[in-house]
Design a protein around this motif. Structure first.
Motif, short mmCIF file in Angstrom:
data_model
loop_
_atom_site.label_atom_id
_atom_site.label_comp_id
_atom_site.label_asym_id
_atom_site.label_seq_id
_atom_site.Cartn_x
_atom_site.Cartn_y
_atom_site.Cartn_z
N GLY A 27 0.81 -1.21 0.00
CA GLY A 27 0.00 0.00 0.00
C GLY A 27 0.84 1.26 0.00
O GLY A 27 2.02 1.25 0.40
N THR B 95 2.37 2.43 3.53
CA THR B 95 3.46 1.56 3.95
C THR B 95 4.68 1.73 3.05
O THR B 95 5.83 1.75 3.54
N GLU C 284 -0.98 -2.84 4.14
CA GLU C 284 -0.55 -1.68 4.92
C GLU C 284 -0.09 -2.10 6.32
O GLU C 284 -0.58 -1.61 7.34
N VAL D 154 -4.32 8.66 6.76
CA VAL D 154 -4.86 7.41 6.24
C VAL D 154 -6.23 7.64 5.62
O VAL D 154 -6.54 7.15 4.52
N TYR E 270 -6.88 7.03 1.49
CA TYR E 270 -7.82 6.06 0.96
C TYR E 270 -9.12 6.71 0.48
O TYR E 270 -9.83 6.14 -0.35
N VAL F 194 -7.98 -3.62 1.93
CA VAL F 194 -6.81 -3.09 2.64
C VAL F 194 -6.48 -4.06 3.77
O VAL F 194 -7.32 -4.31 4.65
N ALA G 179 -4.02 -5.34 6.99
CA ALA G 179 -3.14 -4.84 8.05
C ALA G 179 -2.61 -6.02 8.87
O ALA G 179 -3.03 -6.25 10.00
#
Length: 775
Positions: free
Chosen positions: A166, A169, A216, A235, A239, A253, A255
């Motif tokens: 992402g 990141t 991410e 963030v 997005y 997404v 994580a």
């Protein structure tokens, strides 16, 4: 909403028999051209997609991830986004693409052009290549390799889900490019990068992608996000922009590796269609944050980071609790499965009972598919769910899981077991015993594992060599390495470790409580693969492990020889470790076994013992609140292993390829007499942290990057060494490579060590000629 009920966030990409590794190394050796290597890698990708379909992920609903990489997924992102350093501009074609030869050049370096820096991927033993981003980096959609790989699978009849790093990141893991202004942080370029991501996403959609997964993991790490103001809004804004872009696919997404915490709500409030949460390392939401109710929640209840079978009953109960919170709940792994081997069925040599406790990648896919079905068909799979839970109970009650004698011995230790004499006392004793020059030279431990060594090991395994013949071969190899080091002029010698297939596996093979695999390969970086041992029970040492080899080496020279051990934290970090007790308790058991090994090395006359802890930073928890407890037990484990040493015994440790500035106090707390540390690829970036900390004991910042095939010039090594002695008092500085030499060949090793020794001699002479400062 997706039709799938189960998915995984990624899958091993090396091939079940390391086909991708072999293809890359054939290219580097000149035994295959780029076209042949591309065909071999395409075969690995096609096999992966077909295998995931066979295991129950559907062909046409995007539940199969497209997450392959020839070398490293972060490098892939940098190339796709046009973030190729200027020194490698010539490997970029006119069409913006970088072929496998060019990719290899960026990853491995050439001549005077250093490769991208390499460091650990969060708290794993995977290494990624660090992008270089500056204020003037010209982001653009430059290379469509990922789109072509998606189209390749589609043409084969599989609608996959492309997986990308992402944008947040990517920038948080990047470093400021050379020449950037002081204080510049790559995350400042987010607004410039987002339109390129939008273009890339549109290209996937145009090729037929229904979903794209954006990873991410930086959002679960306090270290990665340190110093970023307004992270939640950043963030939300990022997005918001991506979901507003025209012509995009649906976005998932992910994580992994921890808990999103306060960032869950900002992400859920955007128009992304799906969120993938790590519910093994992170906590499950107990109430739906704003926006989650209409989304797909990909629930990571199967551990992608370890090899134990899942408690399926507990996982199913958690999934059922989550169902009211989201539009759709999809069962998944907590992380990509690149961290585990392919298939337990390959391990026919393991004890059947132990094998029944394990789930490698294929078994984990089975688990997520089963849980997905059970979630939608209540009661229909009760027997299989109960069997999964029973495997855990069987493991915890197995003979050897608890050894009362080990636990009693640890319980009897007092605080004095962690203490050595003051460093000043030890230093005087060691100087008297060792008589080393200023800037002593040494290596980290291993020497190249040649084809002859590997052939002899294979012959012993196959029974073509007797144990006596094999040991005779190894002694001759030690003799050769000792003679070479004497000829090169090194001050402290090593035996070269020809008997060790791997620095952790070797100890696992000689300690109770471990099992080792035959085909359990896991990618560490590029083409480098390791076989992590399985630590399933209480640990003890039935007999000395390294003593005969170190003693033999010492008998062949009058110079000091280091005994070489792998430290307790690294043994844990690079193994699949039992999850039924705190890591700190397991570390103490390993440390106690190593303490006995140190004592036996001393008794054999070995005056220097190195206990390597390259993974000390690796296991540091991603959330700051969890770090003090970890640092306390990890430092204590090292000291338990080493504090029994006599004052005159010089204890070394070695650390590599991580951001050690964050744990410099812990490094100091190890109380090692000498610490060698990776520094060459980053050009001594760690030195300011060492200087600020007032580090007072021996320090060996590496002057040769052994993870690249390039041989540094004498001038380059000399300059790095000058940087070292300008930051740290010369009387503390040791001269050594960044890491062990087992992955290099002698054609690279010998000239590099010659340059290292020559550089040490030159800087010694410069220091001797320097004017003495006035008192």
């Amino acid at each position: 909403m997706p039709a799938w009920s189960a998915t995984v966030l990624g899958y091993p990409r090396i091939g079940p028999r390391r086909e991708a590794k072999k293809a890359l190394e054939a290219l580097w050796a000149g035994q295959a051209d780029v076209a042949a290597t591309e065909r071999a890698l395409a075969a690995v990708r096609a096999r992966t997609v077909r295998r995931l379909n066979e295991l129950g992920l559907r062909a046409h609903d995007a539940s199969i991830p497209s997450a392959s990489s020839a070398y490293d997924h972060v490098l892939d992102a940098a190339i796709a986004l046009g973030a190729v350093p200027a020194r490698f501009a010539d490997v970029v074609g006119e069409d913006g693409r970088v072929d496998l030869a060019g990719l290899s050049t960026i990853a491995r370096g050439r001549g005077a052009d250093a490769p991208l820096e390499m460091t650990k991927w969060f708290d794993t033993n995977y290494h990624y290549l660090v992008p270089e981003v500056g204020p003037d980096t010209a982001f653009r959609f430059a290379d469509d390799r990922g789109v072509r790989e998606f189209s390749e699978a589609l043409a084969d009849g599989f609608l996959t889900r492309p997986v990308l790093v992402g944008p947040v990141t990517f920038l948080l893991l990047s470093k400021a490019a050379a020449g950037s202004p002081d204080g510049f942080a790559p995350i400042e370029r987010l607004d410039d990068l987002l339109p390129v991501y939008a273009e890339l996403l549109a290209a996937y959609a145009a090729a037929g992608a229904a979903w794209v997964q954006l990873d991410e993991p930086a959002l679960v790490s306090d270290s990665a996000t340190a110093g970023v103001d307004g992270l939640a809004e950043l963030v939300r804004s990022a997005y918001g922009a991506l979901t507003a872009a025209p012509g995009r696919p649906r976005l998932l997404v992910a994580a992994p590796y921890g808990d999103l915490g306060e960032l869950l709500e900002p992400l859920a409030s955007t128009a992304v269609e799906g969120l993938a949460l790590d519910l093994v390392r992170g906590a499950a939401p107990r109430r739906a944050p704003r926006g989650l109710a209409g989304k797909t929640l990909v629930a990571g209840v199967v551990d992608g980071h370890n090899v134990w079978r899942t408690d399926l009953g507990a996982a199913l109960a958690l999934l059922q609790e989550l169902q009211p919170l989201a539009g759709t709940v999809v069962t998944s792994t907590s992380t990509s499965l690149l961290h585990v081997p392919h298939d337990v069925a390959d391990e026919t040599g393991l004890d059947p009972g132990l094998r029944g406790w394990l789930a490698f990648a294929d078994q984990k896919v089975d688990e997520v598919v089963l849980l997905g079905r059970a979630l939608r068909e209540p009661g229909a799979h009760a027997g299989a769910i109960a069997a999964g839970s029973a495997a855990r109970a069987d493991r915890l009650g197995a003979p050897g899981a608890v050894r009362p004698e080990v636990r009693a011995r640890l319980a009897a230790l007092g605080p004095q077991a962690l203490q050595r004499s003051d460093y000043a006392v030890r230093r005087a004793a060691q100087e008297s015993a060792l008589g080393l020059p200023l800037l002593p030279t040494t290596t980290i431990g291993s020497f190249p594992q040649t084809a002859e060594i590997r052939a002899a090991r294979a012959a012993r395994t196959a029974g073509r060599l007797s144990q006596e013949q094999y040991e005779e071969f190894l002694r001759a190899e030690v003799d050769r390495v000792i003679a070479l080091q004497e000829e090169l002029g090194l001050d402290v010698l090593v035996h070269g470790e020809p008997e060790r297939n791997d620095m952790v596996q070797y100890f696992a093979e000689n300690l109770d409580g471990f099992a080792v695999t035959r085909h359990g390969w896991v990618q560490s970086y590029g083409s480098r693969c390791v076989r992590p041992p399985i630590l399933w029970g209480d640990v003890s040492r039935p007999a000395p492990i390294t003593v005969p080899w170190s003693a033999h080496a010492a008998s062949r020279t009058t110079r000091p020889v280091k005994g070489m051990l792998t430290g307790p934290v690294t043994i844990l970090a690079w193994s699949f470790v039992r999850d039924d007790q705190p890591l700190g308790d397991t570390a103490r058991q390993v440390a106690l076994a190593l303490r006995d090994e140190v004592a036996d090395l001393e008794a054999a006359g070995i005056g220097i013992v190195q206990v390597d802890e390259p993974a000390l930073r690796e296991l540091l928890p991603l959330r700051r609140a969890d770090q003090p407890a970890y640092l306390e037990w990890s430092v204590a484990a090292f000291r338990l292993a080493t504090a029994g040493a006599a004052d005159a015994t010089q204890v070394h440790t070695h650390l590599c390829y991580s951001e050690f500035g964050e744990v410099i106090d812990a490094i100091d707390g190890l109380d090692a007499d000498v610490t060698s540390i990776e520094a060459a690829r980053s050009r001594m970036e760690v030195l300011p942290d060492i200087a600020r900390a007032g580090f007072a004991r021996g320090i060996g910042p590496g002057v040769h990057d052994i993870h690249s095939p390039r041989v540094p010039s004498r001038e380059e090594v000399t300059e790095l060494l000058r940087l070292a002695v300008s930051s740290v008092p010369a009387r503390q500085v040791w001269v050594n490579p960044d890491c062990g030499l087992k992955t290099r060949g002698y054609a690279e090793t010998v000239p590099a060590l010659r340059h290292l020794v020559a550089a040490a001699g030159q800087v010694r002479a410069e220091l001797a000629a320097a004017p003495v400062p006035a008192l």
